[in-house]
Structure formats: structure tokens, C-alpha cells
Design a protein around this motif. Structure first.
Motif, PDB file in Angstrom:
ATOM      1  N   PRO A   1       0.714  43.760  15.100  1.00  0.00           N
ATOM      2  CA  PRO A   1      -0.122  43.066  14.123  1.00  0.00           C
ATOM      3  C   PRO A   1       0.004  41.553  14.259  1.00  0.00           C
ATOM      4  O   PRO A   1       1.044  41.032  14.677  1.00  0.00           O
ATOM      5  N   CYS A   2      -1.068  40.854  13.907  1.00  0.00           N
ATOM      6  CA  CYS A   2      -0.968  39.403  13.827  1.00  0.00           C
ATOM      7  C   CYS A   2      -0.111  39.052  12.611  1.00  0.00           C
ATOM      8  O   CYS A   2       0.173  39.904  11.769  1.00  0.00           O
ATOM      9  N   SER A   3       0.303  37.819  12.538  1.00  0.00           N
ATOM     10  CA  SER A   3       1.132  37.411  11.404  1.00  0.00           C
ATOM     11  C   SER A   3       0.696  36.051  10.899  1.00  0.00           C
ATOM     12  O   SER A   3       0.196  35.222  11.661  1.00  0.00           O
ATOM     13  N   SER A   4       0.882  35.856   9.611  1.00  0.00           N
ATOM     14  CA  SER A   4       0.653  34.560   8.982  1.00  0.00           C
ATOM     15  C   SER A   4       1.997  34.051   8.492  1.00  0.00           C
ATOM     16  O   SER A   4       2.710  34.768   7.785  1.00  0.00           O
ATOM     17  N   ALA A   5       2.346  32.844   8.877  1.00  0.00           N
ATOM     18  CA  ALA A   5       3.657  32.302   8.527  1.00  0.00           C
ATOM     19  C   ALA A   5       3.533  31.200   7.480  1.00  0.00           C
ATOM     20  O   ALA A   5       2.451  30.703   7.199  1.00  0.00           O
ATOM     21  N   ASN A   6       4.665  30.846   6.926  1.00  0.00           N
ATOM     22  CA  ASN A   6       4.833  29.751   5.956  1.00  0.00           C
ATOM     23  C   ASN A   6       4.379  30.130   4.546  1.00  0.00           C
ATOM     24  O   ASN A   6       5.119  29.945   3.580  1.00  0.00           O
ATOM     25  N   ILE A   7       3.145  30.622   4.388  1.00  0.00           N
ATOM     26  CA  ILE A   7       2.614  31.048   3.084  1.00  0.00           C
ATOM     27  C   ILE A   7       2.942  30.012   2.005  1.00  0.00           C
ATOM     28  O   ILE A   7       3.684  30.262   1.052  1.00  0.00           O
ATOM     29  N   GLY A   8       2.403  28.829   2.164  1.00  0.00           N
ATOM     30  CA  GLY A   8       2.623  27.764   1.185  1.00  0.00           C
ATOM     31  C   GLY A   8       3.964  27.091   1.378  1.00  0.00           C
ATOM     32  O   GLY A   8       4.195  26.405   2.378  1.00  0.00           O
ATOM     33  N   PRO A   9       4.923  27.262   0.438  1.00  0.00           N
ATOM     34  CA  PRO A   9       6.194  26.535   0.509  1.00  0.00           C
ATOM     35  C   PRO A   9       7.209  27.148   1.474  1.00  0.00           C
ATOM     36  O   PRO A   9       8.260  26.565   1.690  1.00  0.00           O
ATOM     37  N   GLY A  10       6.901  28.303   2.063  1.00  0.00           N
ATOM     38  CA  GLY A  10       7.893  29.023   2.870  1.00  0.00           C
ATOM     39  C   GLY A  10       7.925  28.601   4.317  1.00  0.00           C
ATOM     40  O   GLY A  10       7.964  29.457   5.222  1.00  0.00           O
TER      41      GLY A  10
ATOM     42  N   MET B   1      -4.791  42.968  11.662  1.00  0.00           N
ATOM     43  CA  MET B   1      -5.575  42.614  12.838  1.00  0.00           C
ATOM     44  C   MET B   1      -4.590  42.635  13.999  1.00  0.00           C
ATOM     45  O   MET B   1      -3.523  42.030  13.902  1.00  0.00           O
ATOM     46  N   TYR B   2      -4.936  43.306  15.079  1.00  0.00           N
ATOM     47  CA  TYR B   2      -3.910  43.670  16.050  1.00  0.00           C
ATOM     48  C   TYR B   2      -4.186  43.142  17.453  1.00  0.00           C
ATOM     49  O   TYR B   2      -5.332  43.026  17.890  1.00  0.00           O
ATOM     50  N   LEU B   3      -3.095  42.844  18.146  1.00  0.00           N
ATOM     51  CA  LEU B   3      -3.109  42.700  19.586  1.00  0.00           C
ATOM     52  C   LEU B   3      -2.732  44.069  20.153  1.00  0.00           C
ATOM     53  O   LEU B   3      -1.701  44.621  19.786  1.00  0.00           O
ATOM     54  N   GLU B   4      -3.584  44.600  21.015  1.00  0.00           N
ATOM     55  CA  GLU B   4      -3.338  45.912  21.603  1.00  0.00           C
ATOM     56  C   GLU B   4      -3.183  45.763  23.116  1.00  0.00           C
ATOM     57  O   GLU B   4      -3.999  45.117  23.768  1.00  0.00           O
ATOM     58  N   LEU B   5      -2.158  46.371  23.629  1.00  0.00           N
ATOM     59  CA  LEU B   5      -1.842  46.273  25.050  1.00  0.00           C
ATOM     60  C   LEU B   5      -1.819  47.682  25.623  1.00  0.00           C
ATOM     61  O   LEU B   5      -1.002  48.509  25.220  1.00  0.00           O
TER      62      LEU B   5
ATOM     63  N   SER C   1      -7.231  40.737  21.451  1.00  0.00           N
ATOM     64  CA  SER C   1      -6.974  39.903  20.262  1.00  0.00           C
ATOM     65  C   SER C   1      -5.500  39.740  19.927  1.00  0.00           C
ATOM     66  O   SER C   1      -4.649  40.480  20.400  1.00  0.00           O
ATOM     67  N   GLY C   2      -5.178  38.721  19.110  1.00  0.00           N
ATOM     68  CA  GLY C   2      -3.806  38.511  18.680  1.00  0.00           C
ATOM     69  C   GLY C   2      -3.422  37.052  18.733  1.00  0.00           C
ATOM     70  O   GLY C   2      -4.149  36.210  19.227  1.00  0.00           O
ATOM     71  N   SER C   3      -2.248  36.726  18.239  1.00  0.00           N
ATOM     72  CA  SER C   3      -1.750  35.362  18.204  1.00  0.00           C
ATOM     73  C   SER C   3      -0.602  35.209  19.180  1.00  0.00           C
ATOM     74  O   SER C   3      -0.144  36.177  19.790  1.00  0.00           O
ATOM     75  N   SER C   4      -0.085  33.975  19.316  1.00  0.00           N
ATOM     76  CA  SER C   4       1.020  33.765  20.256  1.00  0.00           C
ATOM     77  C   SER C   4       2.267  34.513  19.818  1.00  0.00           C
ATOM     78  O   SER C   4       3.015  35.048  20.654  1.00  0.00           O
ATOM     79  N   GLY C   5       2.533  34.561  18.501  1.00  0.00           N
ATOM     80  CA  GLY C   5       3.689  35.321  18.020  1.00  0.00           C
ATOM     81  C   GLY C   5       3.562  36.785  18.374  1.00  0.00           C
ATOM     82  O   GLY C   5       4.520  37.423  18.832  1.00  0.00           O
ATOM     83  N   ALA C   6       2.363  37.344  18.167  1.00  0.00           N
ATOM     84  CA  ALA C   6       2.129  38.740  18.522  1.00  0.00           C
ATOM     85  C   ALA C   6       2.258  38.936  20.028  1.00  0.00           C
ATOM     86  O   ALA C   6       2.755  39.978  20.489  1.00  0.00           O
ATOM     87  N   ALA C   7       1.829  37.940  20.819  1.00  0.00           N
ATOM     88  CA  ALA C   7       1.928  38.055  22.272  1.00  0.00           C
ATOM     89  C   ALA C   7       3.380  38.101  22.730  1.00  0.00           C
ATOM     90  O   ALA C   7       3.735  38.863  23.635  1.00  0.00           O
ATOM     91  N   VAL C   8       4.237  37.297  22.112  1.00  0.00           N
ATOM     92  CA  VAL C   8       5.661  37.311  22.477  1.00  0.00           C
ATOM     93  C   VAL C   8       6.277  38.657  22.125  1.00  0.00           C
ATOM     94  O   VAL C   8       7.045  39.234  22.901  1.00  0.00           O
ATOM     95  N   VAL C   9       5.936  39.177  20.947  1.00  0.00           N
ATOM     96  CA  VAL C   9       6.453  40.493  20.550  1.00  0.00           C
ATOM     97  C   VAL C   9       5.955  41.559  21.520  1.00  0.00           C
ATOM     98  O   VAL C   9       6.726  42.416  21.983  1.00  0.00           O
ATOM     99  N   ALA C  10       4.657  41.514  21.857  1.00  0.00           N
ATOM    100  CA  ALA C  10       4.106  42.487  22.805  1.00  0.00           C
ATOM    101  C   ALA C  10       4.796  42.383  24.156  1.00  0.00           C
ATOM    102  O   ALA C  10       5.094  43.403  24.795  1.00  0.00           O
ATOM    103  N   GLY C  11       5.067  41.157  24.610  1.00  0.00           N
ATOM    104  CA  GLY C  11       5.735  40.974  25.891  1.00  0.00           C
ATOM    105  C   GLY C  11       7.144  41.531  25.900  1.00  0.00           C
ATOM    106  O   GLY C  11       7.580  42.166  26.871  1.00  0.00           O
ATOM    107  N   ALA C  12       7.875  41.311  24.812  1.00  0.00           N
ATOM    108  CA  ALA C  12       9.240  41.842  24.724  1.00  0.00           C
ATOM    109  C   ALA C  12       9.234  43.367  24.714  1.00  0.00           C
ATOM    110  O   ALA C  12      10.062  44.014  25.369  1.00  0.00           O
TER     111      ALA C  12
END
Length: 336
Positions: free
Chosen positions: A11-20, A30-34, A87-98
Motif C-alpha cells: 500500500p501507499c502511505s501518507s506520512a506526518n499527518i499534520g504535527p507528526g 492504493m497499491y504498488l503491485e509487483l 503505481s506507488g510511492s518511493s516508500g512503497a517501492a523500497v518496501v517492495a524491493g526489500a
């Protein structure tokens, strides 16, 4: 024609979420599929694999295995393995690669250990822990050995170094210590949906980091800590309290400084509120941007259209929007 034998879905991810900032992340559906398969008929390549891609903006995807983030993370030296991603984000790509490296290397590492290796490439546990494990998570990263982190074989915190062949020192990167990243899943109120407003331009993570100050005032740090302490709980409340969530999603650590890169951001955060848009509970920059994340219980299209209109006003920027929900299962690897 190769036969695909496994599917990796992240799955894609959203980080920070305001103050975080660099703390909390949310996996979204929404997914990166390999698709991965073995094709011995393929001619040898530097990393012994071949890539194809289906999805948005194919012209922006580098299919050279030495440059592609997924295969460079995996860095497998197997027989010829084709991989196809969508589809996917760079974070999802790193997870998929690992996970690809774990699969093709037959390492059989549990997710806990895979996370250690992921964090040697992507040092932002909020993004990758959400993508790997799913759900709404809080994270932190142990301090790592400075001597290890200074080695050229270890990537920078934002991106991998130059393409694999260009930085080969003949040395292996250090094996990561165990349990360097820690996370905790928070409860998410399923009444809350995520509206992703996606502008038609890009902001590199490295550039988004460059605009941040080196130091912060005590007042700004306290401002964020107070809101973060509430946010991780109020997002589980049913019924949700829109005014409390909106206030708890305010930030003084990264969003004000990234406004120079995302011109519509100040107007969107200040003018799209629970009092102006029914159903809205909170709105913020997603990760480093430029995507905007709005949390709402209803009136999704009108909220999205309001943000899109503000991007249009700020220089004719076009956007698309998606209505998403938390991806609870996280990344999966299955035989097909």
C-alpha cells in the motif's frame, strides 16, 4: 513468455499527518503491485532482471534495473527475473524491493527483520512501517552507528546513492542491527475516509527537506507535541470531533516552510475547515507533498473540488483526487 509466480502488493502511505513529522504514518488502499516471475530465456542484464511498468506517468519510470528503486533495493543476483509494477510511492517501492530481495534470495526473513533492512535505505520509519504493516502507526528509529552510516555503501536518508554500478566499493554494506525501528498501531475510526488531492507536479523529498530550518523554537516544538499527543487518540473517537481533529492536525514544523514549494498550501489549510465544509475533520500536507490529505466523513467531492480550485487559482495547477481508506493488511507476498 515468462510466467509470473508471485505478486508483491504494497500500500501507499501518507506520512506526518499534520504535527507528526517523521513520526506517524497511514497506509492507504492504493497499491504498488509487483508481478515477479522467472524467465531463463532472457539475456543477462547487469542485475539479471528485466522490468516493465503499467500505471500512471510511464514516461517518468526508469526501467533500468541499476537505476530503478525497487530493483536497486532488492539488488538480487539471480537468474533472469522479470518484474512488472503498477503505481506507488518511493516508500512503497523500497518496501517492495526489500520484499523482492527476501523472496528471490530465499532469505525467509520475517517482517520485523525486513524492516531493519528497509531502514538502511529509507530512514523514515513512519512511511515504510505503515506500508509494510498497514494501518495507522507511530514510529521511531534507534540511533545508528555513525561509522556505519558514513560508509558509501549505506544510502543517504533521502535516496539511494548513485546507480548501483557507480558506487561499487567492493565492500558489502553493514548488516543492520536488529530491531532498529519500532512502531505501534493506533486505532483508526472507520468513519473517517481519506481524500487525496494530487497536483500535477512533483516535489522531491530532498528539496522538501532543504527548505526546513536546522533548529526550531521551543514554542513551535511544544505546539506540535501537544497536538500530536491528542491526534493519535482523537482519530479513534466515534463519533469523530471535527473541530478537535482539525486543531490537532495543525503544524509548525514542516508545513509553513514547504509552502514556498506548494503555493496553494496555506490557503487550503486555513480556508478548508469544518465550519466551511461539512464533513471535513482535518487537512494537511501528505508527507513531503505536494499531495494534500483531507480526512472527512462525508461531502468528499465538494471538499476535493475546493482544494482543486485553490490549486487552479495558484497558477493553473491541475489536480486529480482519490477517495481512500486505511489499508489494514500492509504489504503481502503471495504465490499466483
Amino acid at each position: 513468455m515468462s510466467k509470473f509466480t508471485h505478486k508483491i502488493k504494497v500500500p501507499c502511505s501518507s506520512a506526518n499527518i499534520g504535527p507528526g513529522f517523521d513520526v506517524i504514518g497511514l497506509a492507504l488502499n492504493m497499491y504498488l503491485e509487483l508481478d515477479v516471475g522467472n524467465d531463463p530465456s532472457q539475456p543477462p542484464t547487469p542485475l539479471n532482471c528485466k522490468l516493465s511498468y503499467e500505471g500512471v506517468s510511464p514516461e517518468g519510470i526508469d526501467l533500468d534495473p541499476e537505476n530503478n528503486l525497487i530493483t536497486r533495493t532488492a539488488f538480487t543476483h539471480q537468474k533472469s527475473y522479470p518484474a512488472r509494477s503498477r503505481s506507488g510511492s518511493s516508500g512503497a517501492a523500497v518496501v517492495a524491493g526489500a520484499l523482492l530481495g527476501n523472496l528471490l534470495g530465499k532469505l525467509n526473513l520475517p517482517k520485523e527483520r525486513v524492516l531493519d533492512f528497509i531502514l538502511m535505505v529509507e530512514r523514515h520509519p513512519d512511511n515504510v512501517a505503515a506500508a509494510l504493516y498497514g494501518g495507522f502507526v507511530g514510529t521511531y528509529l534507534n540511533e545508528l552507528n555513525p561509522d556505519d552510516m558514513a560508509r558509501i555503501e549505506v544510502p543517504l536518508s533521502e535516496v539511494l546513492p548513485q546507480p548501483a554500478g557507480g558506487v561499487d566499493t567492493g565492500l558489502r554494506p553493514p548488516i543492520p542491527p536488529e530491531n532498529i525501528g519500532h512502531f505501534r498501531r493506533f486505532v483508526w475510526n472507520k468513519e473517517l475516509k481519506a481524500i487525496a488531492i494530487i497536483p500535477d507536479f512533483e516535489v522531491s523529498t530532498a528539496r522538501a527537506r532543504e527548505v526546513l530550518p536546522k533548529t526550531y523554537t521551543r514554542q513551535d516544538m511544544i505546539f506540535n507535541l501537544q497536538r500530536l499527543a491528542l491526534l493519535t487518540t482523537v482519530l479513534s473517537d466515534s463519533p469523530p470531533n471535527p473541530n478537535l481533529i482539525y486543531s490537532a492536525m495543525q503544524d509548525k514544523i514542516h508545513q509553513p516552510y514547504r509552502a514556498s514549494l506548494i503555493p496553494a498550501l496555506p490557503a487550503i489549510i486555513s480556508k478548508i475547515t469544518p465550519s466551511t465544509h461539512k464533513g471535513l475533520c482535518g487537512i494537511c500536507l501528505s508527507g513531503a507533498g505536494p499531495t494534500i490529505l483531507a480526512l472527512a466523513t462525508e461531502n468528499f467531492e465538494e471538499i476535493a473540488k475546493a482544494a482543486i480550485a485553490m490549486f487552479e487559482k495558484e497558477g493553473g495547477i491541475k489536480c486529480e483526487w482519490k477517495l481512500l481508506e486505511p489499508a489494514e493488511d500492509g504489504a503481502t507476498v503471495v504465490e499466483v
